[in-house]
Structures are given as structure tokens and as C-alpha cells.
Design an enzyme around this catalytic site. Structure first.
Site, PDB file in Angstrom:
ATOM      1  NE  ARG A 267       9.217  -4.060  -2.050  1.00  0.00           N
ATOM      2  CZ  ARG A 267       9.067  -3.217  -3.055  1.00  0.00           C
ATOM      3  NH1 ARG A 267       8.553  -2.014  -2.833  1.00  0.00           N
ATOM      4  NH2 ARG A 267       9.430  -3.553  -4.268  1.00  0.00           N
ATOM      5  NE  ARG A 282       2.874   2.052   2.956  1.00  0.00           N
ATOM      6  CZ  ARG A 282       3.720   2.596   2.078  1.00  0.00           C
ATOM      7  NH1 ARG A 282       4.918   2.078   1.914  1.00  0.00           N
ATOM      8  NH2 ARG A 282       3.376   3.650   1.379  1.00  0.00           N
ATOM      9  CD  GLU A 354       5.467   3.705  -6.348  1.00  0.00           C
ATOM     10  OE1 GLU A 354       5.624   4.536  -5.428  1.00  0.00           O
ATOM     11  OE2 GLU A 354       6.289   2.820  -6.623  1.00  0.00           O
ATOM     12  CB  SER A 357       8.589   2.384  -9.441  1.00  0.00           C
ATOM     13  OG  SER A 357       9.457   3.462  -9.255  1.00  0.00           O
ATOM     14  NE  ARG A 396       0.945  -0.161  -3.544  1.00  0.00           N
ATOM     15  CZ  ARG A 396       1.836   0.762  -3.200  1.00  0.00           C
ATOM     16  NH1 ARG A 396       2.249   1.647  -4.094  1.00  0.00           N
ATOM     17  NH2 ARG A 396       2.319   0.808  -1.967  1.00  0.00           N
TER      18      ARG A 396
END
Length: 427
Positions: A267, A282, A354, A357, A396
Site C-alpha cells: 500500500r 503502517r 485495528e 476488518s 500488527r
RNA sequence: GGAGAGGUGGCAGAGCGGUUGAAUGCGCCUGACUUGAAAUCAGGUUUAGGGUCAAACCUAACGGGGGUUCGAAUCCCCCCCUCUCCGCCA
């Protein structure tokens, strides 16, 4: 993609649902206007084409019957055929252009939030559904952020990775790499046990695939692109796995189809320059095990709950405290109609972050990607519902393990379920 | 990268300018026969858009996009993809 027929037949409902995402952001009126124009032209065009077909057939029959191609009768028909062709040549480009405009506008519209999705403006109005594992929360005093403990143990290498690539990249060293592999294998094994079929898809995907799942056209700046090849680095396994069945008609009896997939994800994180600049939270490249389901519309709500449960099972097995949020209408993703986020406890920050999802896309992606199913004895086809969720984001999870399992002496205990994979008890 | 072959319905596979939305086979559905099933026989069975209370009906689609023609799955041009052989390579 929203159903144009629904927009046409129920514009107020559609507009109201879109407003629940963000008031004033989406306007379906231009679509309605263009649609009316297009349909009007289509009517005229259809009539002309019907006449053109008649002429063609008539000439064919007469020729077969031995008529002279130079006879007046044939010449007259040909002349009329040419006139019809002229008129069509005028109408066709207009209609084509209108259709293209409508398509572009519809592709830019997000999914409608489900009726059960709580109304809210942004992430502050997400609703906490449940918490798990408070008893595993330890005293956070002295717990180092995962990037600090990781560098201290020599298992996370940030600065050299930046040299090799750029910022927001990491290299895992020694036990760090092993822990990453252990997490991947544990998650896959668990989900396979739960009934998912593993797939290792391509991680370079074409534009059609990204359009199918909804990343394109609106979010082009979020993905890395190989411009010369119309290929993009996949931002999530959702893209290649969902598109596995693009343009297919599935047998109803084969539903639900459930896949799990480990892939690296890429990303660009455009516009998040100040956020989460340190650590594993991130990155431009990260690993993830993804769950993807193709289900009968009647069962998608139940399948969604099951899928969330499958993701939660990983956190529970790892004994990592987490909570489940139901995202509000202002925070759910572009393609989703309903979405639960799992957030894991990060003691160094004293917050939940998070880690998964889980979304129900209803027929939104299926319509874009044309993934349908056929029921025996029933005419026609219907769109499947697609679901997916992280099960889980590996980086994560690693961050959460490095913090939640950190010992006062500066070591990190290996979670019990990973020991057979790691063959050691402490990092 | 070089040379060749090919992309047609759920699948296999014909068709190579005229009532072909498309032969045939498989699959599937309905009916007959049967106590039931199999086998056999008869009929049916693409998708999308429009239209209709529902039908009838109209239009489009033979990898994608242009072109020729009254008419294109069939002829011409461009692009994409797949396969085979050679070369290179993890």
C-alpha cells in the site's frame, strides 16, 4: 456497483443511504438524467435496428429465391437499408457515450450501508460490540513499544530496510522472521481447520481485478502500479482471491466457497505521512492472511458473523486482548455495506489498534466483477454476496505479541500455540 | 525474444457472407415407459437490456475495439489472451 435498476426505481432510498455515509458527497441525479436520455435513445435505436434486420432478411430471402440483385425491388431495399444505417450511425455514438458516462458515475458510487449499520459521521461513532481478554492485560509499566523491543532483540531491522527500499519498510531478522512464518502458518492451519481452502494467488493484479473489488477507479493513488504492464501490486489478497471467480457463473450447490490466503500486501499509504511512522503498524509492504467467502445472498449475514468469529479465534488462541467494533455508516469502506473491525490491545500505547476488518459487500463486488450463481430449476442467474476479513494482519499481530508477551527481563515469551512452530519458548 | 496455432453456449466441439442465437455430443429440466431407478423415447434448456400484471414481442452478444456490406461468428485492420516449438531464466 449499485444496481442501476434500483437507482432508477428507488432513487430516494438510494440517495438517503448514500447520505448516511457523508451528506452532500454523492448525488445520483446526474445518473438519473443520463439514464433517461440513454433509454430514450435506446428505444429509437431498437426500432431502427429492427427495421434494418427486416431489410437484411428480406434481401436474403429474395436473393435465395433467385431474384436479380440489380432488380428495382432489391435496389430499393438496399437504399432504405443505407438510410437506416445513416440514422443509426448518428444515434449509436450518442448512446455509447451516455452509457460510458453512466458507468463511470456508478463505479464512483460506494455501496449502500446496510440497514443494520449504525448511522454515524466518522470513526468516533463506531460502536463497540464486545471485548475479550481483559484478564490477559498485564501491567504496562516498563513495556517497550514493539519497535524498541524488536530492535533490542535484533529481530526487527528498520534502518537497513529503509536503505534497501525506503521508509515504511522493515526487514525481519532471525527469530523475527521465524515468528512471522510461525504466525502465518498458525493462522492458515487454523483457518483450513475451520473449513477454508487455502489459495496462493498472484500478487500482481490487473486493473479489471482492482475495479472488480472496488479499489479502482477511486483509489488508484493507494496502490503501487507497474505502469508498463497494467499490473498493480495487490493491496490485499481480497483482490486476487475475489477475482478468481470474476465473470463466472457458479453452481448454487458449491456455495459457500471459502478461501484463506497468505499474501504480502502493498500500500502506498498516500496521505498518511505523519501517522504511525514507527514500527510495524503502517508499512508499504506487510503480510496478511485473508479470509474470502462467496455466499448465497440468503446466508450472507450469518456467514459474516461466522467469518468474524474465525478471525477472533486467532486472537483468542494467541490470548491477545481485543475488542470488536461495528463501523458506523461514515466509516465503513467504499465497497462494504456492513463491517466489523477487530482491534488488538497494544500496552505500550494503552490503546486498541485495528488488526482485522471483516466486511459484507453484499452484491456490490459481485456486480462489478460479475460473479453470479445459478440455482437448479430456476431461470436466470443471481449475484453472489462476497465477504472478506483479515485473519489476521501478520505485522500488527507480531507487534501485539512483542508487547503483550514482553517480560520484565526484556525477553518475549512465545505464545503457547506458536511454540510447536517456533521450537522455542522465549525470544 | 523468434516461429506457428487458436480464442464460439455450463462443458466439449461444428460452422467460415444471407430466416445461424448458433449443428452435434455431454450435462441439466419436463413428460412417457418403470413398483422405483437405470436404459430408451419425445420435448425443453444461453446471457444481458427493454417491454408486459404476466406473456407475446424488440434489441444486443461467437476474446475486445474499429471497418467493409442491405446483411458478419464468417471478410479486412488494430489490440488482448491462451497453447505448441525454439531461445533465456527462478
Amino acid at each position: 456497483m449499485l444496481d442501476l435498476k434500483l437507482i432508477r426505481s428507488n432513487p430516494d432510498l438510494v440517495q438517503e443511504r448514500l447520505n448516511a455515509r457523508k451528506a452532500g458527497e454523492y448525488d445520483i441525479q446526474p445518473i438519473l438524467d443520463l439514464d433517461a436520455q440513454q433509454r430514450s435513445i435506446e428505444g429509437d435505436r431498437g426500432q431502427l435496428q429492427a427495421r434494418s434486420n427486416e431489410i437484411g432478411k428480406a434481401i436474403g430471402q429474395k436473393m435465395k429465391g433467385g431474384a436479380n440483385p440489380q432488380s428495382e425491388e432489391i435496389i430499393a431495399l438496399k437504399t432504405e437499408g443505407n438510410e437506416v444505417k445513416q440514422k443509426l450511425a448518428d444515434l449509436e455514438p450518442q448512446e455509447k457515450e451516455l452509457k460510458a458516462q453512466i458507468k463511470a458515475l456508478i463505479l464512483a458510487l460506494p455501496n449502500l450501508p446496510d440497514a443494520t449499520t449504525p448511522i454515524g459521521a466518522n470513526e468516533t461513532e463506531n460502536v463497540e460490540i464486545r471485548r475479550w481478554g481483559d484478564e490477559y492485560k498485564k501491567d504496562a509499566t516498563g513495556i517497550l513499544p514493539h519497535w524498541d523491543i524488536g530492535e533490542k532483540l535484533g529481530i526487527l531491522e528498520f534502518s537497513r530496510a529503509v536503505k534497501v527500499a525506503q521508509s515504511r519498510f522493515v526487514s525481519l531478522m532471525g527469530a523475527g522472521a521465524a515468528l512471522e512464518r510461525a504466525l502465518i502458518n498458525f493462522m492458515l492451519d487454523t483457518q483450513i481447520e475451520a473449513g477454508y481452502t487455502e489459495v496462493m494467488p498472484p500478487v500482481l493484479v490487473n486493473s479489471e481485478s482492482l475495479t472488480g473489488t472496488g479499489q479502482l477507479p477511486k483509489f488508484a493513488e493507494e496502490s503501487f502500479r507497474c505502469a508498463e504492464d497494467d499490473l498493480w501490486l495487490t493491496p490485499t489478497a481480497e483482490v486476487p482471491v475475489t477475482n478468481l471467480y470474476r465473470d463466472e457463473v457458479l453452481d448454487a450447490e458449491n456455495l459457500p466457497i471459502a478461501h484463506c490466503a497468505y499474501t504480502p500486501c502493498f500500500r502506498r499509504e498516500a496521505g498518511s505521512y505523519g501517522k504511525d511512522t514507527r514500527g510495524l503498524i503502517r508499512l508499504h509492504q506487510f503480510n496478511k492472511v485473508e479470509l474470502v467467502k462467496f455466499v448465497h445472498p440468503d446466508h450472507s449475514a450469518a456467514e459474516h458473523e461466522k467469518l468474524v468469529g474465525n478471525a477472533e479465534a486467532i486472537l483468542q488462541a494467541l490470548k491477545l486482548p481485543y475488542r470488536v467494533l461495528e463501523l458506523c455508516s461514515g466509516d465503513i469502506g467504499f465497497s462494504a455495506g456492513k463491517c466489523y473491525d477487530l482491534e488488538v490491545w497494544l500496552p505500550s500505547a494503552g490503546t486498541y489498534r485495528e488488526i482485522s476488518s471483516c466486511s459484507n459487500f453484499y452484491d456490490f463486488q459481485a456486480r462489478r466483477a460479475s460473479i453470479r450463481f445459478k440455482e437448479p430449476k430456476q431461470k436466470g442467474t443471481r449475484f453472489v454476496h462476497t465477504l472478506n476479513g483479515s485473519g489476521l494482519a501478520i505485522g500488527r499481530t507480531m507487534a501485539a505479541v512483542l508487547e503483550n508477551y514482553q517480560q520484565p527481563n526484556g525477553t518475549v515469551e512465545v505464545p503457547e500455540v506458536l511454540r510447536s512452530y517456533m521450537r522455542k519458548d522465549f525470544l
